[in-house]
Design an enzyme around this catalytic site. Structure first.
Site, PDB file in Angstrom:
ATOM      1  N   ASP A 202       0.830  -1.204   0.000  1.00  0.00           N
ATOM      2  CA  ASP A 202       0.000   0.000   0.000  1.00  0.00           C
ATOM      3  C   ASP A 202       0.870   1.262   0.000  1.00  0.00           C
ATOM      4  O   ASP A 202       1.873   1.334   0.714  1.00  0.00           O
ATOM      5  CB  ASP A 202      -0.856  -0.034   1.276  1.00  0.00           C
ATOM      6  CG  ASP A 202      -1.845   1.114   1.371  1.00  0.00           C
ATOM      7  OD1 ASP A 202      -2.765   1.149   0.559  1.00  0.00           O
ATOM      8  OD2 ASP A 202      -1.681   1.965   2.266  1.00  0.00           O
ATOM      9  N   GLU A 244       1.268  -0.450  -5.113  1.00  0.00           N
ATOM     10  CA  GLU A 244       0.208   0.527  -5.275  1.00  0.00           C
ATOM     11  C   GLU A 244       0.879   1.895  -5.279  1.00  0.00           C
ATOM     12  O   GLU A 244       1.195   2.454  -4.233  1.00  0.00           O
ATOM     13  CB  GLU A 244      -0.815   0.467  -4.145  1.00  0.00           C
ATOM     14  CG  GLU A 244      -2.033   1.314  -4.466  1.00  0.00           C
ATOM     15  CD  GLU A 244      -2.487   2.266  -3.376  1.00  0.00           C
ATOM     16  OE1 GLU A 244      -3.536   2.893  -3.566  1.00  0.00           O
ATOM     17  OE2 GLU A 244      -1.799   2.423  -2.353  1.00  0.00           O
TER      18      GLU A 244
HETATM   19  C1  BGC Z   1      -5.695   2.515   0.108  1.00  0.00           C
HETATM   20  C2  BGC Z   1      -6.756   3.368   0.740  1.00  0.00           C
HETATM   21  C3  BGC Z   1      -6.219   3.925   2.028  1.00  0.00           C
HETATM   22  C4  BGC Z   1      -4.862   4.624   1.812  1.00  0.00           C
HETATM   23  C5  BGC Z   1      -4.162   4.898   3.094  1.00  0.00           C
HETATM   24  C6  BGC Z   1      -4.627   3.551  -0.166  1.00  0.00           C
HETATM   25  O1  BGC Z   1      -3.795   3.320  -1.095  1.00  0.00           O
HETATM   26  O2  BGC Z   1      -6.108   1.876  -1.058  1.00  0.00           O
HETATM   27  O3  BGC Z   1      -7.950   2.665   0.940  1.00  0.00           O
HETATM   28  O4  BGC Z   1      -7.122   4.847   2.552  1.00  0.00           O
HETATM   29  O5  BGC Z   1      -4.012   3.822   1.070  1.00  0.00           O
HETATM   30  O6  BGC Z   1      -3.729   3.714   3.679  1.00  0.00           O
END
Ligand code: BGC
Length: 535
Positions: A202, A244
């Site tokens: 993430d 991501e």
């Molecule tokens: C996730 C979100 C989240 C954010 C902070 C993002 O990339 O997909 O759902 O709110 O990261 O963790």
């Protein structure tokens, strides 16, 4: 050849929100025991790997992306044993499982932060980024624009400001501290030892902060991420690391390194352009962004998606395009959030079956590993009256029974959708199971057809010229397998298509319709064809 490709290059993924899937113990929350009973449904879609969204202990202020314990399971979702049982049950069905790892930040409830704020001399103080003033790193943008006035929040207990790129309940970890690296390495090992197949990492662009920069994609970040990859390769070969990183293609390229960082990166910029092209009846945005996408190292892959659990992000478009997308796809202000649109796939397409089919066929024929978001396979709706992004995270609609067959509880964590046309009493998996032309069965058909063609799974793409902006055509090709000619009408009027170079069978016509060579095809509104040469 295709059978020597790494598994993730040719796979189809499925994004699973445990809380939303199936409640086994009647507390109103989905859990791992419940999800186990639905693995056959996931498998039946023809997907290869499940991405499990955060399932860690958490106060759920950011739906679990605010982690309070990196090596546990939230009691709402079950126990570590339940997680293991889920993993084993998935593996027994030939489904791989990856989990979210949130390295950038944790929850303010995490014992590290609690210790850090309480005592300046605690070894945990330096796990976070502190400052006496909110003046540092001014060039870093605010991501959650609608709620956060600053990336700094003053903590009265600590007597200092702490740094956070997302909610102020999510302090960023300090990657200048080697102890944080060691903690994360151990977290990764914990789950890898259990047998998971990899991670969706993430929010990776924001790990480091440096004055005078926008604090994104910094060289130090890549050094750390390469160390993560080395750990995987050395200790757990074959597991996958997915980035991501919501960035432009040229900024994404370094996340692949020389094939020594992430094996897979989400391709964010292509996504809004698919919607843009469909609404405008003009292929240009798709062609432009793919032409702007650089080649990636051998053994790596893009990940493509139409929707996920977040708002449909419009960070990777121009301000004018964003405005246009909001006007077109989010006419009501409640549909907008931060720089995006908080709606699900089907409502974005006005519940129009032709658009749904065209967009899915297009998405599944572009290069990259596709990932589907739970519920989109039955055309689920959203609830814009729920806050934040919760409107796109409502309970899965299994049947016409109470709470859509999701739970036997008196109340569920969020209400099921009960408004037409997305009402669970009519839009649910059980009803669609019985209908050969349902979204569910079409999803299965599209995935199976794509996966049956090596060229579509991981072949190269070559544009085919057409004189009509609404007519998109390209070939996908790989050695030793038939090429596939993909042809789409992005408009809602009939268009003349191409004259085919040979007799060709349309894989998307379930009767296996053959079109004769040289014959000019007439394209119905939102038509989608995948042609292979007739043997
Ligand atoms: C996730 C979100 C989240 C954010 C902070 C993002 O990339 O997909 O759902 O709110 O990261 O963790």
């Amino acid at each position: 050849m295709s059978d020597t490709k790494p598994w993730y290059q040719e796979a189809v993924f499925f994004e699973l929100n445990i809380r939303a899937y199936r409640d086994s113990d009647g507390d109103g929350n989905g859990d791992f025991r419940g999800a186990i009973t639905k693995l056959d449904h996931i498998k039946s879609l023809g997907v290869d790997c499940i991405w499990v969204q955060p399932m860690y202990p958490s106060p759920l202020r950011d739906d679990g992306y605010d982690v309070a314990d990196y090596t546990g399971i939230h009691t709402d979702f079950g126990t570590l044993d339940d997680f293991r049982a889920f993993l084993d049950a998935a593996h027994a069905r030939g489904l791989r499982v990856i989990i979210d790892v949130v390295m950038n930040h944790c929850s303010i409830d995490h014992p590290w932060f609690q210790a850090a704020r309480a005592d300046r001399n605690s070894p945990y103080r330096d796990y976070f980024v502190w400052s006496d003033t909110p003046e540092k790193y001014k060039e870093a943008r605010i991501i959650f624009l609608d709620t956060e006035p600053s990336n700094w929040t003053y903590d009265t207990v600590a007597g200092q400001y702490f740094w956070h790129r997302f909610y102020s309940s999510q302090p960023d970890l300090n990657y200048d501290n080697p102890a944080v690296h060691e903690e994360m390495f151990n977290v990764l090992r914990f789950w890898l030892d259990m047998g998971i197949d990899g991670f969706r990492a993430d929010a990776v662009p924001y790990l480091y902060e440096r004055e005078g920069t926008n604090c994104e994609n910094l060289p130090e970040t890549h050094v750390f991420l390469k160390a993560v990859r080395r750990l995987l390769d050395a200790e757990y070969p074959g597991r996958v690391l997915i980035a991501e990183a919501n960035q432009w293609p040229e900024d994404l390229l370094p996340y692949f390194g020389d094939g020594d960082e992430f094996q897979v990166c989400f391709h964010f910029p292509i996504m809004p352009r698919l919607y843009m092209a469909l609404k405008r009846g003009d292929k240009t945005p798709i062609i432009d962004i793919l032409n702007r996408t650089p080649p990636i190292p051998p053994g790596t892959q893009w990940m493509t998606f139409l929707r996920n659990h977040d708002e449909l992000t419009l960070e990777m478009v121009t301000p004018e395009e964003r405005q246009w997308m909001w006007e077109q796809y989010a006419p009501e202000l409640r549909m907008r959030l931060n720089l995006g649109i908080r709606r699900r796939l089907m409502p974005l397409l006005d519940d129009d079956r032709r658009r749904w089919l065209a967009l899915n066929a297009l998405f599944l024929s572009l290069p990259g590993t596709p990932i589907l978001y739970y519920g989109d396979e039955i055309g689920m709706g959203d609830n814009i009256w729920l806050e934040d992004r919760h409107g796109c995270r409502t309970p899965m609609q299994w049947s016409a029974e109470r709470h859509a067959g999701f739970s036997e509880a008196a109340r569920t964590y969020q209400p099921v959708i009960d408004q037409p046309p997305y009402d669970y009493r009519t839009r649910n998996a059980a009803a669609q199971e019985a209908d050969p032309d349902s979204y569910l069965n079409l999803t299965r058909f599209l995935i199976a057809t794509r996966q049956g063609q090596p060229a579509l799974r991981a072949g190269a793409l070559a544009w085919v010229e057409t004189s009509d902006a609404a007519v998109l055509a390209f070939r996908r090709m790989t050695e030793g397998a038939p090429a596939v000619l993909c042809l789409f009408n992005l408009s809602d009027s009939v268009r003349p298509g191409l004259a085919l170079p040979a007799d060709m069978r349309d894989l998307l016509s379930r009767e296996g319709r053959v079109f004769a060579a040289k014959q000019q095809i007439e394209l119905a509104p939102f038509a989608a064809h995948w042609f292979v040469e007739e043997a």
